[in-house]
Design a protein around this motif. Structure first.
Motif, short mmCIF file in Angstrom:
data_model
loop_
_atom_site.label_atom_id
_atom_site.label_comp_id
_atom_site.label_asym_id
_atom_site.label_seq_id
_atom_site.Cartn_x
_atom_site.Cartn_y
_atom_site.Cartn_z
N GLN A 18 35.15 31.40 49.90
CA GLN A 18 36.07 32.40 50.44
C GLN A 18 37.48 31.84 50.58
N SER A 19 37.58 30.64 51.13
CA SER A 19 38.88 30.02 51.36
C SER A 19 39.62 29.79 50.05
N LEU A 20 38.90 29.29 49.04
CA LEU A 20 39.51 29.03 47.74
C LEU A 20 40.01 30.32 47.10
N LEU A 21 39.17 31.36 47.13
CA LEU A 21 39.55 32.63 46.51
C LEU A 21 40.72 33.27 47.24
N GLN A 22 40.69 33.21 48.57
CA GLN A 22 41.76 33.81 49.36
C GLN A 22 43.10 33.10 49.15
N ASN A 23 43.07 31.78 49.05
CA ASN A 23 44.31 31.03 48.81
C ASN A 23 44.94 31.43 47.48
N GLN A 24 44.10 31.60 46.47
CA GLN A 24 44.61 32.01 45.16
C GLN A 24 45.08 33.46 45.19
N TYR A 25 44.34 34.31 45.88
CA TYR A 25 44.67 35.73 45.95
C TYR A 25 46.00 35.96 46.65
N ASN A 26 46.28 35.15 47.67
CA ASN A 26 47.54 35.28 48.41
C ASN A 26 48.60 34.29 47.94
N GLN A 27 48.26 33.56 46.84
CA GLN A 27 49.20 32.57 46.27
C GLN A 27 49.71 31.62 47.35
N LYS A 28 48.75 31.15 48.17
CA LYS A 28 49.10 30.24 49.25
C LYS A 28 49.06 28.80 48.74
N THR A 29 50.17 28.11 48.83
CA THR A 29 50.26 26.74 48.33
C THR A 29 50.63 25.75 49.42
N LYS A 30 50.79 26.22 50.65
CA LYS A 30 51.20 25.35 51.75
C LYS A 30 50.15 24.27 51.98
N GLN A 31 50.58 23.00 52.00
CA GLN A 31 49.66 21.89 52.17
C GLN A 31 49.49 21.47 53.62
N SER A 32 50.50 21.76 54.45
CA SER A 32 50.43 21.40 55.87
C SER A 32 50.80 22.62 56.71
N ALA A 33 50.39 22.60 57.97
CA ALA A 33 50.68 23.73 58.85
C ALA A 33 50.79 23.26 60.29
N ALA B 262 38.91 24.12 67.66
CA ALA B 262 38.95 25.27 66.75
C ALA B 262 40.10 25.15 65.76
N ALA B 263 41.26 24.70 66.24
CA ALA B 263 42.42 24.54 65.36
C ALA B 263 42.14 23.52 64.26
N ARG B 264 41.50 22.43 64.62
CA ARG B 264 41.17 21.40 63.63
C ARG B 264 40.14 21.92 62.62
N GLN B 265 39.18 22.70 63.11
CA GLN B 265 38.15 23.25 62.22
C GLN B 265 38.79 24.20 61.20
N TYR B 266 39.72 25.04 61.66
CA TYR B 266 40.39 25.96 60.74
C TYR B 266 41.25 25.20 59.74
N ALA B 267 41.99 24.21 60.23
CA ALA B 267 42.88 23.44 59.35
C ALA B 267 42.08 22.65 58.31
N ASN B 268 40.93 22.14 58.69
CA ASN B 268 40.11 21.35 57.76
C ASN B 268 39.72 22.14 56.52
N ARG B 269 39.58 23.44 56.69
CA ARG B 269 39.16 24.27 55.56
C ARG B 269 40.34 24.82 54.76
N HIS B 270 41.53 24.87 55.37
CA HIS B 270 42.64 25.56 54.72
C HIS B 270 43.86 24.68 54.40
N PHE B 271 43.98 23.52 55.03
CA PHE B 271 45.18 22.71 54.83
C PHE B 271 44.81 21.23 54.73
#
Length: 383
Positions: free
Chosen positions: A89-104, A119-128
């Motif tokens: 899901q994360s991979l497809l969503q990043n491509q769908y929204n053209q998200k390229t941000k490496q840090s947040a 929770a913040a670390r868990q979310y970041a681990n999957r997306h950034f």
């Protein structure tokens, strides 16, 4: 150390197998990412429950030949399958929204060791690839940090299986310009933490955030002599207890937080309910699009009239369009005494034709409506 010690030899062998398991899990996740790419090209949904059922049935049969318990295999592979689904899901969503941000920069309640920090670390681990942590003193501060551009995302607890909805967060959602872009759930294991080994009978003062006190009320009621001290987060409570270094004070917080602040666990699993889970939402300044290949959830607010049956009439519209409502919460309207608005979570993409028809129909019978966000549903119910 005696290298011929049988126990040490066995532990070394187990560690070697564990390392192989980690390598295989990493290889499996890489393959799951390739599966996501293939599904994207073929426009197939990310979740394939029939495939999951077949896989579990096959693994259970294989496990029987290896003397492995059915329940053990089921629990283990449900976790692995959930990770696979969320990775895809994360991979497809990043491509769908053209998200390229490496840090947040992610704003959360408290400091390191709080549940919101976990929770913040868990979310970041999957997306950034990199997380820049931004601890805040209050929920209002978290909203302000993201609204004014100081931080990129907000992680906020919205409901808990023991204490229910977190009303302050719901109230702040009424007026914010931010959008919900994601969700996650984490199990909460509240512990009594002290600076030194002591007995529960020696404790006189307990520090924590208001939520853990609510969630552990049955346990706390067994100690009416305890003085309760409220803090802005569990992390603050743990820092206070570590600094006081007294056998007479304790904090209610997480096991991970206890390790961080070098505290001792006196008692664990304190919550009123055995399964104590908190759902967090992720907020950002810009809404996202959710691919139709990903299970979506939409959160909205509606304000109905005060006439008899107004809410029931609104809810029937969702039923008529076969839209599943997973959450309904009422909150007072700021500045309008005795009037309420209703928060709804529905299992549908906001751009789905059925949802558009439902929103159009709601326009005629509600005084106002506001979409708080459409985002991938991360409630992966195991088969």
């Amino acid at each position: 150390m005696n290298i011929d010690n049988p126990l040490l030899i066995l532990r070394k062998q187990i560690s070697a197998i564990d390392s192989k398991l980690l390598a295989l899990l990493s290889e499996r996740r890489t393959l799951a990412e390739s599966v996501a790419v293939a599904k994207q090209k073929n426009h197939r949904p990310i979740r394939d429950k029939e495939r999951e059922r077949e896989l579990l049935a096959l693994l259970i049969e294989q496990g029987k030949t290896l003397n492995l318990n059915d329940d053990y295999i089921t629990k283990l592979f449900q976790i692995i399958i959930e990770d696979s689904v969320l990775t895809q899901q994360s991979l497809l969503q990043n491509q769908y929204n053209q998200k390229t941000k490496q840090s947040a920069r992610i704003a959360f309640l408290g400091t390191k060791g709080s549940y919101s920090h976990i929770a913040a670390r868990q979310y970041a681990n999957r997306h950034f690839e990199q997380l820049i942590e931004s601890g805040c003193h209050s929920f209002k501060d978290i909203f302000n940090h993201v609204e004014n551009g100081q931080d990129d995302f907000a992680v906020l607890p919205i409901e808990n299986t023991s204490s229910g909805s977190i009303n302050e967060v719901y109230d702040l959602l009424q007026d914010t310009s931010l959008s919900i872009i994601g969700e996650l759930t984490i199990p909460i294991n509240h512990c009594i933490l002290t600076a030194s080994h002591t007995l529960l009978s020696n404790i006189k003062t307990v520090y924590s955030h208001s939520q853990p006190f609510q969630q552990c009320s049955k346990f706390i009621n067994n100690f009416p002599e305890w003085q309760i001290k409220y803090c802005d987060s569990t992390a603050t409570a743990m820092k206070i207890v570590a600094k006081l270094n007294s056998p007479h004070v304790a904090a209610i917080g997480s096991e991970a937080g206890g390790l961080l602040y070098k505290l001792h666990i006196i008692e664990k699993d304190l919550a009123n309910q055995q399964q104590n889970i908190t759902r967090f939402i992720i907020l950002a300044r810009k809404a996202i699009k959710v691919s139709y290949q990903v299970p979506a959830k939409t959160t909205l607010i509606i304000a109905t009239g005060q006439q008899s049956g107004a809410l029931a009439e609104a809810l029937l519209i969702f039923r008529e369009h076969n839209i599943v409502i997973t959450k309904l919460e009422s909150r007072p309207i700021h500045g309008n005494p005795w009037e309420e608005m209703f928060y709804l979570d529905v299992q549908i993409n906001v751009n789905d034709i059925a949802m558009k028809k439902a929103l159009k129909a709601l326009n005629y019978i509600t005084r106002s409506q506001k979409i708080l966000g459409c985002y991938p549903s991360e409630n992966i119910v195991p088969v």
